[in-house]
Design a protein around this motif. Structure first.
Motif, short mmCIF file in Angstrom:
data_model
loop_
_atom_site.label_atom_id
_atom_site.label_comp_id
_atom_site.label_asym_id
_atom_site.label_seq_id
_atom_site.Cartn_x
_atom_site.Cartn_y
_atom_site.Cartn_z
N TYR A 75 -0.27 2.95 -4.21
CA TYR A 75 0.18 1.82 -3.39
C TYR A 75 -0.85 0.69 -3.42
O TYR A 75 -0.50 -0.49 -3.55
N ASP A 79 2.11 -0.17 -6.36
CA ASP A 79 3.36 0.60 -6.37
C ASP A 79 3.94 0.65 -4.96
O ASP A 79 3.56 1.48 -4.14
N GLU A 80 4.86 -0.25 -4.68
CA GLU A 80 5.44 -0.35 -3.34
C GLU A 80 6.23 0.89 -2.94
O GLU A 80 6.42 1.16 -1.75
N SER A 81 6.70 1.66 -3.92
CA SER A 81 7.49 2.85 -3.60
C SER A 81 6.67 3.92 -2.91
O SER A 81 7.21 4.86 -2.32
N LYS A 82 5.33 3.80 -2.97
CA LYS A 82 4.46 4.81 -2.34
C LYS A 82 3.94 4.36 -0.97
O LYS A 82 3.09 5.02 -0.39
#
Length: 611
Positions: A75, A79-82
């Protein structure tokens, strides 16, 4: 010292890609008789075929493994998904990660390196060093030890409250992480229980007072660091948003987060600490002799036995002791060495009266250090650094100072100064401490490392202790050339810090392989340095619970000094200190073998340029 690995740390720790919740958390809290082996995937998966991969593929795969199992790092790197995830430390996940790394390591070892470029040969060497360490730590069950004498996961995970929150979505991600904390604590508690069952725990004596680092978090909700983000919203939030998020935050902190610390406190004081091992020696743990030698080689990056390190330490202690005796003679002190140490430890003139005084002294020295950098370095980092106290909740058992880097472009690094027990924080040590932790030490080295954008990420975000700590200790020495230590007591403080690192070679190997008691180690350190007794005992407990790491400082510094002597001798009047320092730092954190290779190349390049 080891860079805070609270550390958004530069070191790539064993973490995970998503949080396990629900019934699995109950499994971790409850059935501790199940071993990690029973939870692993079928044994046949351990024999995965080694693939014929290119170096680039191996490098990319290794980095992806780090991101897959470290959501906070992923993040922080975009990595916004984390954003809402915590590490998954379940037996299945750690076994899966180990298998992936083990398979990749086998592919790397079988790779034909003869046709690689110089840069790629170094990449291959360093990646093998990192992967081998990850596999070794899993083999020696390092994940059974998510705590040390200094602190533990319960304090480090609290840093999630420091992540900047600018949108409602950011707050929701934070709430998700707060809701995931019970499962995270359950997993870590599971590993601690496995350690108790298998005799892999910190030494009981080093855990005296450890519970204070837990009780510091058992507070009223309004005083909790976890609740702080709900008391300071960005200006653009509406009152409705603030009210809603504040209610949600108070509820989860009150009902889920704070009870975790009480439960962990009860577990540690009633179960874990009473049953911790009584021996302080790493060799007395299961497979402990092999583990300690493995740590010696990992932290020094050279082929030395524990006994060879011990003997080197004794020689360095004798050499530095002679220099310390000379300072005592220079100040015309009438008394013995021990009496001089007592004078330094007890005279109020050497100690700050307030935390602010100590921090201002550190800031003044740091600013002086900033000013000398252009004279000694051709390349400087763009990232600035600040100074702040060690967090109060971990300060009592924490080391005297530390550097904490950042993985974010919009955040500075920080030089942490321990303001706890001011009568144990002598001002005569502050020049050496500041040069080591700030500049030209860790901040300079680590920031430049991250700015080496031509290097693969696994090198930009790594930290090899012999290099980093060797550089920090060399930076203390460099202060002599730069005009620091004009006060003889400050110079004695520098020598005390050097003696501290030399004595580590003796006491670390002595305790872990030669049967030294904790009291013997404390006496050796106290009788040879001017460190306060509080610092001495704190440090000895650190070495007991962190085998081998203390060896990296002196081994690294001696290597750097030897290489500088070599370059000065061979280049003579053409030796340029600025270019030499750039040569040391321009490849990032490397092993001592690689560092010597690069200095040899630097010498040949300089000779060619002059001819």
């Amino acid at each position: 010292m080891r860079k805070l690995i609270l550390p958004a740390i530069i070191m790539l720790a064993v973490t995970g890609c998503k949080m396990t919740t629900g019934s699995k958390a109950q499994y971790y809290l409850g059935d501790t008789q199940k071993t990690e082996a029973t939870s692993n995937k079928p044994q046949e998966t351990q024999n995965a075929a080694v693939e014929d991969l290119s170096l680039k593929t191996i490098i990319d795969s290794a980095w992806q493994i780090n991101l897959d199992y470290s959501p906070q790092m992923a993040y922080s790197l975009g990595d916004e998904s984390k954003a809402s995830l915590l590490a998954d430390l379940s037996p299945e996940t750690l076994a899966e990660k180990n298998l992936r790394q083990k398979t990749l390591l086998s592919s790397l070892k079988q790779l034909d390196k003869s046709k690689l470029s110089k840069t790629d040969k170094i990449n291959a060497q360093l990646l093998q060093y990192q992967l081998q360490n990850s596999v070794d730590l899993y083999t020696y069950k390092d994940h059974y030890l998510p705590i040390t004498a200094e602190s533990g996961f319960h304090a480090y995970i609290a840093s999630i409250a420091n992540t900047p929150l600018n949108t409602a979505e950011d707050y929701q991600h934070y709430l998700d992480k707060l809701n995931a904390l019970p499962a995270y604590f359950a997993q870590q508690t599971f590993w601690l229980k496995q350690g108790s069952i298998n005799g892999i725990t910190p030494a009981k004596i080093t855990l005296a007072g450890f519970e204070d680092s837990i009780s510091a978090y058992i507070v009223e909700v309004e005083d909790s660091g976890y609740y702080k983000p709900f008391t300071d919203f960005p200006d653009h939030f509406s009152e409705q948003q603030k009210t809603k998020l504040t209610a949600e935050g108070k509820k989860v902190v009150t009902e889920k987060v704070l009870p975790l610390y009480q439960q962990f406190y009860d577990f540690m004081t009633q179960d874990y600490i009473p049953s911790a091992r009584t021996s302080i020696a790493a060799k007395d743990m299961p497979n402990g002799g092999a583990f300690y030698q493995n740590r010696v080689e990992y932290y020094t990056t050279v082929n030395m036995t524990a006994d060879e390190v011990h003997q080197l330490g004794l020689k360095e202690v004798d050499r530095i002791r002679a220099e310390m005796e000379q300072v005592i003679a220079d100040v015309k002190f009438e008394g013995s060495f021990a009496e001089f140490l007592h004078f330094l430890r007890t005279d109020p003139q050497f100690y700050p009266k307030t935390a602010e005084e100590l921090l201002k002294e550190a800031a003044y020295i740091a600013k002086k250090a900033d000013a000398i950098l252009p004279k000694y370095f051709a390349t400087l980092p763009r990232t600035p650094y600040g100074i702040k106290p060690v967090p109060a909740e971990i300060a009592p058992k924490y080391t005297t100072g530390r550097y904490s880097g950042s993985n974010r472009d919009d955040e500075a690094g920080y030089y942490w100064v321990n303001t706890y027990a001011l009568d144990k924080r002598p001002l005569y040590e502050m020049e050496a401490l500041t040069l080591h932790e700030a500049v030209p030490g860790h901040h300079l080295q680590i920031s430049l490392n991250k700015e080496l954008t031509d290097l693969p990420n696994f090198r930009r975000y790594s930290y090899i202790s012999a290099f980093g700590e060797g550089w920090g200790l060399y930076s203390e020495y460099l202060g002599l050339e730069a005009g620091f230590y004009q006060d003889p007591y400050s110079n004695f403080g520098r020598l005390t810090y050097e003696m501290w690192r030399a004595a580590r070679l003796v006491v670390d190997t002595g305790m872990h392989t030669k049967g030294w008691s904790r009291d013997e180690a404390i006496d050796f350190m106290a009788s040879n340095t001017a460190l306060s007794m509080h610092n001495v005992t704190t440090e000895i407990d650190r070495y007991i619970s962190w085998p081998g790491q203390a060896l990296s400082y002196k081994i690294g510094e001696l290597t750097i000094k030897r290489l500088r002597d070599k370059a000065e001798t061979e280049l003579g009047e053409d030796f340029d200190i600025r270019l030499f320092h750039d040569a040391l730092l321009q490849n990032g954190s490397v092993t001592m073998e690689i560092l010597e290779q690069k200095v040899d190349e630097f010498i040949e390049e300089q000779k060619a340029a002059q001819s």
